[in-house]
Design an enzyme around this catalytic site. Structure first.
Site, short mmCIF file in Angstrom:
data_model
loop_
_atom_site.label_atom_id
_atom_site.label_comp_id
_atom_site.label_asym_id
_atom_site.label_seq_id
_atom_site.Cartn_x
_atom_site.Cartn_y
_atom_site.Cartn_z
N ASP B 302 0.86 -1.17 0.00
CA ASP B 302 0.00 0.00 0.00
C ASP B 302 0.90 1.22 0.00
OD1 ASP B 302 -2.64 -0.71 -0.03
OD2 ASP B 302 -2.59 -1.34 2.07
N ASP B 339 -7.06 24.94 11.83
CA ASP B 339 -7.17 23.69 11.05
C ASP B 339 -6.38 22.59 11.75
OD1 ASP B 339 -7.17 21.72 9.22
OD2 ASP B 339 -6.60 22.96 7.50
N GLU B 343 -2.48 18.32 7.43
CA GLU B 343 -2.09 19.27 6.39
C GLU B 343 -2.03 20.67 6.97
OE1 GLU B 343 -4.43 16.97 5.90
OE2 GLU B 343 -4.23 16.05 3.92
N PHE B 372 -13.67 23.61 6.88
CA PHE B 372 -13.80 22.90 5.60
C PHE B 372 -15.13 22.15 5.58
CE2 PHE B 372 -13.35 19.15 2.97
CZ PHE B 372 -12.70 19.65 1.85
N GLN B 375 -19.32 20.93 0.91
CA GLN B 375 -19.94 21.78 -0.10
C GLN B 375 -18.96 22.84 -0.62
OE1 GLN B 375 -21.86 21.15 2.87
NE2 GLN B 375 -22.80 19.47 1.69
N ARG B 377 -15.65 23.07 0.06
CA ARG B 377 -14.36 22.43 -0.23
C ARG B 377 -13.20 23.42 -0.12
NH1 ARG B 377 -14.87 18.96 -5.41
NH2 ARG B 377 -12.80 18.35 -4.79
N SER B 379 -11.29 26.09 3.22
CA SER B 379 -11.37 26.55 4.60
C SER B 379 -10.61 27.86 4.71
CB SER B 379 -10.78 25.50 5.55
OG SER B 379 -9.40 25.35 5.31
N ASP B 513 -3.54 -4.27 6.43
CA ASP B 513 -4.06 -4.13 7.78
C ASP B 513 -5.57 -4.02 7.83
OD1 ASP B 513 -4.18 -1.70 6.57
OD2 ASP B 513 -2.94 -0.62 8.02
N ASP B 517 -8.54 -5.68 3.15
CA ASP B 517 -7.32 -6.37 2.71
C ASP B 517 -7.42 -7.89 2.90
OD1 ASP B 517 -6.00 -4.13 1.93
OD2 ASP B 517 -5.00 -3.82 3.86
#
Lengths: 575, 677
Positions: B302, B339, B343, B372, B375, B377, B379, B513, B517
């Site tokens: 992954d 936030d 990120e 955020f 709708q 999308r 912030s 995990d 999977d």
């Protein structure tokens, strides 16, 4: 002298190499049922044969069906040969009016020719009628060789096919091996031999008076046709007792060279057939190279041992040096025209393969020189080998080699992408095991019994060498002999016959089963972690495994035969 | 935590010495044909010895006694090797078992809490575990969230979160709940838990021969039969030459020739392999899986969590013309202060690191955070008449146009460049003015490139699986050095990919995990489940990594390869030894009938009896000498196959030929000095 040896061996090796490549490609086409230039002549004949015999050429067999067909065919052929031998007095083409052959000798000879051994406990010119020679012995010279080739092709299919259960059709492979490979080659070689002076007639024996006065009987017969298949099919059974030392079987230097090449040709070609069928020609070259290395090792050793001569003679002041006037070395039992190199080279070639034709008496070799033919057979005759049997014997050794090698590189061992697991090991080990069993146990029985000891012509270690050589030759389906052994007794005839049959068929069945087990396996594509079987490392390892396995198995027996004889000779005692 | 056990740990050696006595039982020996032959012949020689002793044939008795003793030692040393391996396994198991203390459990039955002992729990029972309590068995969280200390199993003291649903729902017995409470459905009966199965495996109790071990055993059995034939037929051959060989001498030759070295160490090698796996905190369900690991052709990984850290992080501020980078960073930091996503936090941190912009107090009422939503999308923050927004290119464009601004022409190419490099462009605007772009990037784990290079050197192909678009996937694949990738993958993609690879005959390993999977883990030849993963994943795989470290596969593969290499090396060594033994024994056997054979006595061994005895002693001692190698394994280096082979052939093939010459000669000197023969 060294130069003479190098020139002879080099020319021979180069010719074999050059011939083997196109021959191998041709055989791959023949057994792949692809178009060949002989098709217009042979396909109609092939179709007729299948129609008469009721063979469905398109129908493939699994390993059990293939084995049964092979065994039934061989059994029927053996019974027919036994019948011909026993009834030859009543059959045509018997100008010398030879009588029926004794049951034990007839049984021995039937087993011998069915197994491609051509062990001869008789001398042909004083025992066998022309009909027996041609319809009985020569027939088997063709079909026993074709059987070997067929099984080799089936085994190759097991290694190279991806999935499925079948290994081909025995009857088709047998027919094509005979019609496309053995017949054309032997016709070609016969014509050359006839041109060189080999007789091909049905005449009565010629009576002549020699210069010294006494009368001499000169045997005649259809020699050339027998001779060519004798070499090509690695049969080795001579028309005459003296075999290829007889001037009618082998009259000129050219016939000597051609016969040597004929012995190696098909066995060497089959390595390339394997490479072609595997779709990777290096795989074929690797086997060819391993065989070539072993051949050169044996040849150098034998020539050295024979040229060295006998140290006891040297001590007596006898000149054994090679000069322009004499061959030097140990010339006992050798033709003057063949000399040391020609005789030693032939002895190696004929025992590398299961041929067993001789142009010198192996019994008269020096102990160490005589050890080479013995070792060649003990290795299992996989140095180009018997037609077919050499290749599949080598493939079994390759399986053992990749098993050890695979472990040492940390991957489940695989050969041509096929994983070698428990079942494959079982069958490969069975194949490897049967061989020493059918040699060592009978040798033990022979030296422990009166009947066995009665055959020995020389006492001491040399006598043991004679017995050891006989059973090794029988088990390996070679057919050459340390001729000092008187083997035409019920004891040896029967025991050797069984050894020949076991050495042939008890080994063919496991190897077909191995192919049957491999054919169904998926092939894993190679990666950087896969041990490459097309390279020099593999060749070296393969040669090493072959020598170690044979040496460890036969060292004690050889030590008590040729090796101790050599050491005793240095101490001043000869046998 | 399974820690490494010292090689010659006193306690283990003592236990092994005792255990090896029990292994003389012929019913146990019969599983190992090579050692069985040694035991049978040792018994035969002992009988001969007894006969000679009673009949008073004194001259041979001392020699026969020594042969018999050393034959029994040969069997004993092999037993000891196996017992040592089992002992070390047991020591590992003991470490594991400590985690499985007798804890009381709170069973929930018909809504009632009942206190029961942990071992009485059955599959399907539901238990409640509160902060400070030990989890009584393997199970799945069905309700609640808790932090759990798994140090008992993984050695990692930082607690992990376990919660119902999702991919972090599995808990292991023996671990401790530190905060909150969880309800757990028990998934294993007593004696069937992961630990129990692993303990049984490392102790050797449930050990079954693996396929390769079976194949090798057949080879060894075959060789044994061949040498049996050699020795049986040697008797009449020797008789012909005038020597009547005695049974002890023939047996000595036989035992020296058959591959006792590898035969005696074979099972120890297998047990030690499992043991090494446990030391790396990996539990395997079978020895077969470990062996298969060495053969893996393709490894599926992954992207998220394995190749990349899993979260996108800000790495660069790219301002528009007329804006400084610091201005952009300042605005971006303001917009991200509230936030809490990784990120967002990374933007704050990057601004701090690059421009020393501290997070500031925004308590005054003018500041209004815009979270955020699916709708909008985007912030941002409304503060002091500023309306700062960050978000995807399209959304911010609309926002800028709504606020009467224009889109700078340079923006499009920058956004495209970032996207093409596998990153995510985050555009920052203040009302109608575009300030610049934040480059969010999938950060590749440190050292992953080197690990992939190592896997490639081992002959494995790595395939990255990701839900990203092909462009992003390609960029990450290139950066991480993975061999191949499959973009826009769904959970079914993995299963399909494994089947495709297997159809080509390849062996596939996969690490996973999540519950989705599980089918792929079950389909893969080697499926390694992360211990932190779901119960479904752990059940489906055939290995569990207690550390939940996806790159652990490298160690697993190396252990698998090491296992095979050790077997191969010792087999080669064992067979190569025979050469020297022939040179020692054969001349000695025929000293009377063929004294000339003494020329083969190249080691110049003192007497015939000393030669035979020395060979037998060497044959026995070499087993002891090689126990460390068998237990530790031959070192594996990721070189090409041919290079590894050449190296091992040189060391174990050539070494196997030479060492016994030296060893036998040395023993002969001692034997002669002590007048033993």
């Amino acid at each position: 002298m060294v130069i003479n040896a190098v020139i002879q061996v080099t020319i021979f090796s180069m010719l074999v190499t050059v011939i083997s490549v196109p021959l191998g490609r041709y055989m791959a086409r023949v057994f792949g049922r692809e178009r060949t230039w002989l098709d217009p002549a042979l396909v109609p004949l092939e179709t007729i044969i299948y129609r008469i015999c009721g063979v469905h050429a398109g129908l493939e067999q699994d390993w059990i069906e293939y084995s049964i067909s092979m065994l039934v065919f061989s059994a029927v052929g053996m019974v027919l040969l036994y019948g011909i031998e026993r009834l030859q007095y009543y059959l045509p083409l018997n100008p010398q009016h030879f009588g029926a052959i004794a049951p034990d000798l007839a049984f021995n000879t039937a087993a011998s020719f069915t197994t491609n051994t051509n062990w001869q406990a008789y001398s042909g010119e004083s025992t066998m009628s022309y009909f027996t020679q041609m319809a009985g012995l020569a027939f088997h010279n063709f079909v026993s060789a074709a059987t070997g080739i067929a099984v080799a092709i089936a085994v190759i299919r097991g290694f190279v096919r991806r999935g499925g259960q079948t290994l081909g059709n025995f009857w088709v492979d047998l027919t094509r091996a005979t019609l496309w490979v053995l017949l054309p080659l032997s016709i070609l070689l016969s014509l050359v031999l006839i041109w060189q002076g080999v007789p091909q007639n049905f005449s009565r024996y010629v009576h002549a008076r020699t210069l010294e006065g006494p009368e001499q009987v000169i045997a005649q017969g259809p020699v050339a046709s027998q001779e060519s298949i004798k070499e090509l099919g690695t049969n080795g059974g001579g028309f005459f007792n003296a075999n290829s030392a007889h001037p009618y079987e082998n009259p000129t230097p050219l016939t000597n060279l051609l016969e040597l090449i004929a012995i190696f040709a098909i066995g060497a070609g089959l390595t390339h057939t394997f490479g072609h069928m595997a779709g990777d020609r290096r795989q074929g070259w690797a086997l060819f190279a391993a065989m070539g290395v072993l051949f050169l090792m044996g040849t150098s050793w034998a020539i050295w041992a024979e040229q060295r001569g006998n140290p006891q003679f040297a001590a007596m002041g006898i000149d054994q040096r090679a000069t322009v006037m004499q061959a030097g070395g140990n010339m006992e039992g050798k033709e003057v025209r063949n000399g040391i190199v020609g005789s030693a080279l032939w002895a190696v070639v004929t025992t590398d393969t299961s041929c067993g034709a001789v142009n010198a008496m192996h019994d008269s070799f020096t102990p160490l020189g005589g050890l080479v033919p013995l070792l060649n057979m003990q290795i299992g005759e996989i140095i180009f080998g018997g037609v077919g049997s050499g290749l599949y014997g080598m493939l079994v050794m390759a399986v053992l080699t990749v098993f050890i090698a695979g472990l040492m590189v940390g991957r489940t061992p695989e050969y041509l992408g096929k994983k070698i697991e428990g079942r494959e090991m079982k069958l490969a080990m069975l194949f490897v095991l049967i061989f020493p069993a059918v040699i060592l146990l009978p040798v033990g029985a022979a030296v422990a019994t009166k009947a066995g000891l009665a055959g020995i012509s020389n006492p001491g270690p040399h006598g043991l060498s004679q017995i050891l050589y006989a059973f090794t030759s029988a088990a390996a389906n070679n057919g050459s002999a340390f001729a000092g052994l008187n083997a035409d007794t019920p004891f040896y005839n029967v025991l050797l016959a069984f050894v020949m049959l076991f050495g042939r068929f008890l080994m063919k069945v496991p190897v077909l089963a191995l192919a049957g087990s491999l054919v169904a396996k998926k092939a894993v594509p190679p990666s950087a972690g896969t041990f490459p079987t097309g390279g020099a490392t593999f060749v070296v390892l393969l040669v090493g495994v072959i020598i170690i396995v044979a040496a460890l198995t036969f060292f004690p027996a050889d030590a008590l035969g040729p090796i101790v004889e050599e050491l005793v000779m240095h101490a001043g005692k000869l046998y | 935590m399974a820690k490494a056990v010292r090689l010659w740990e006193g306690k283990i050696v003592r236990t092994a010495l005792v255990d090896s006595l029990g292994k003389f039982d012929p019913r146990l020996q019969a599983h190992n044909p090579v050692m069985f032959v040694v035991e049978v012949t040792a018994a035969a020689v002992s009988l001969i010895l007894l006969r000679d002793f009673l009949s008073g044939r004194g001259s041979q008795v001392l020699f026969e006694l020594q042969i018999a003793v050393w034959l029994w030692f040969t069997v004993g040393f092999a037993n000891f090797a196996e017992a040592m391996a089992e002992g070390r396994g047991k020591a590992q198991a003991e470490n594991l078992r400590k985690t499985r203390t007798e804890t009381p459990a709170t069973l929930l039955r018909d809504g009632q809490e009942v206190r029961v002992p942990a071992p009485s729990l059955r599959r399907g029972d539901v238990v409640l575990v509160r902060a400070g309590e030990i989890i009584p068995g393997d199970g799945e969280v069905i309700e609640g969230v808790a932090s759990v200390n798994e140090a008992a199993i993984t050695g990692e003291s930082a607690p992990v979160i376990r919660e119902s649903g999702g991919d972090r729902s599995a808990v292991t017995g023996g671990t401790i709940v530190i905060s909150d409470w969880i309800k757990i459905r028990i998934t294993a009966n007593p004696g069937e838990t992961f630990l129990d199965r692993m303990i049984a495996l490392v102790e050797g109790a449930q050990r079954q021969k693996t396929p390769n071990e079976i194949a090798l055993s057949i080879l060894l059995a075959g060789l044994t039969i061949i040498f049996l034939l050699v020795c049986v037929s040697l008797y009449p051959l020797a008789l012909y030459g005038g020597s009547a060989l005695s049974l002890p001498v023939l047996v000595a030759l036989l035992v020296c020739l058959i591959p006792t070295t590898i035969g005696g160490l074979l099972s120890a090698i297998g047990i030690a392999g499992m043991d090494r796996l446990v030391q790396h905190n990996v539990l395997a369900m079978s020895g077969r899986a470990v062996e298969a690991a060495g053969d893996i052709d393709t490894l599926l990984l992954d992207k998220t969590g394995t190749i990349t850290l899993g979260d996108r992080l800000a790495t660069e501020f790219i301002p528009m013309h007329g804006t400084t980078a610091e201005e952009l960073a300042d605005a971006a930091q303001l917009a991200s202060l509230a936030d809490e996503t990784p990120e967002g936090r990374s933007i704050v941190v990057l601004a701090k690191n690059q421009f020393n912009l501290r997070g500031r107090e925004l308590a005054h009422s003018e500041a209004h955070f815009v979270p955020f939503t699916a709708q909008t999308r985007m912030s941002g923050i409304d503060i002091n008449n500023r309306r700062i927004r960050k978000g995807a290119y399209d959304q911010i464009m609309n926002f800028v146009r709504e606020n009467g601004g224009t889109v700078p022409s340079e923006l499009g190419p920058i956004v495209e460049r970032i996207a093409r490099s596998g990153g995510t462009p985050l555009v920052v605007a203040d009302r109608g003015r575009v300030l610049g772009v934040i480059h969010l990037k999938d950060v590749i784990k440190a050292g992953i490139r080197e690990r992939f290079a190592r896997l490639r050197a081992m002959g494995m192909r790595t395939v990255m699986i990701t839900g990203d678009n092909p462009l992003t996937a390609a960029a990450i694949a290139a950066e991480s050095g993975v061999d191949d990738f499959r973009a826009e993958a769904t959970p079914e993609t993995k299963l399909q990919l494994i089947r495709e690879e297997q159809a080509q005959g390849k062996l596939v390993a996969m690490i996973g995990d999540g519950t989705n999977d599980a089918p792929a883990l079950a389909q893969a030849d080697v499926g390694i489940a992360m211990n932190a993963g779901t119960q479904a994943a752990r059940e489906a795989g055939n290995m569990v990594d207690l550390d939940s470290n996806p790159t652990k596969i490298i160690e697993v593969v190396e252990i698998g390869k090491q296992l095979l290499i050790t077997r191969g090396a010792l087999t080669t060594f064992s067979i190569a030894n025979d050469v020297a033994k022939y040179f020692a024994i054969l001349p000695a056997m025929f000293v009377l009938s063929y004294p000339q054979l003494q020329e083969l006595n190249v080691m110049h061994l003192a007497t015939p009896q000393s030669a035979i005895l020395s060979a037998v002693i060497f044959n026995a001692l070499i087993i002891i000498a090689l126990i460390p190698l068998a237990l530790r394994g031959v070192q594996y280096r990721p070189l090409g196959a041919a290079a590894i082979l050449r190296r091992n052939l040189l060391v174990y093939g050539l070494g196997g030929v030479i060492i016994p010459f030296i060893g036998i000669k040395a023993i002969d000197l001692v034997v002669a000095a002590l007048h033993l023969a």
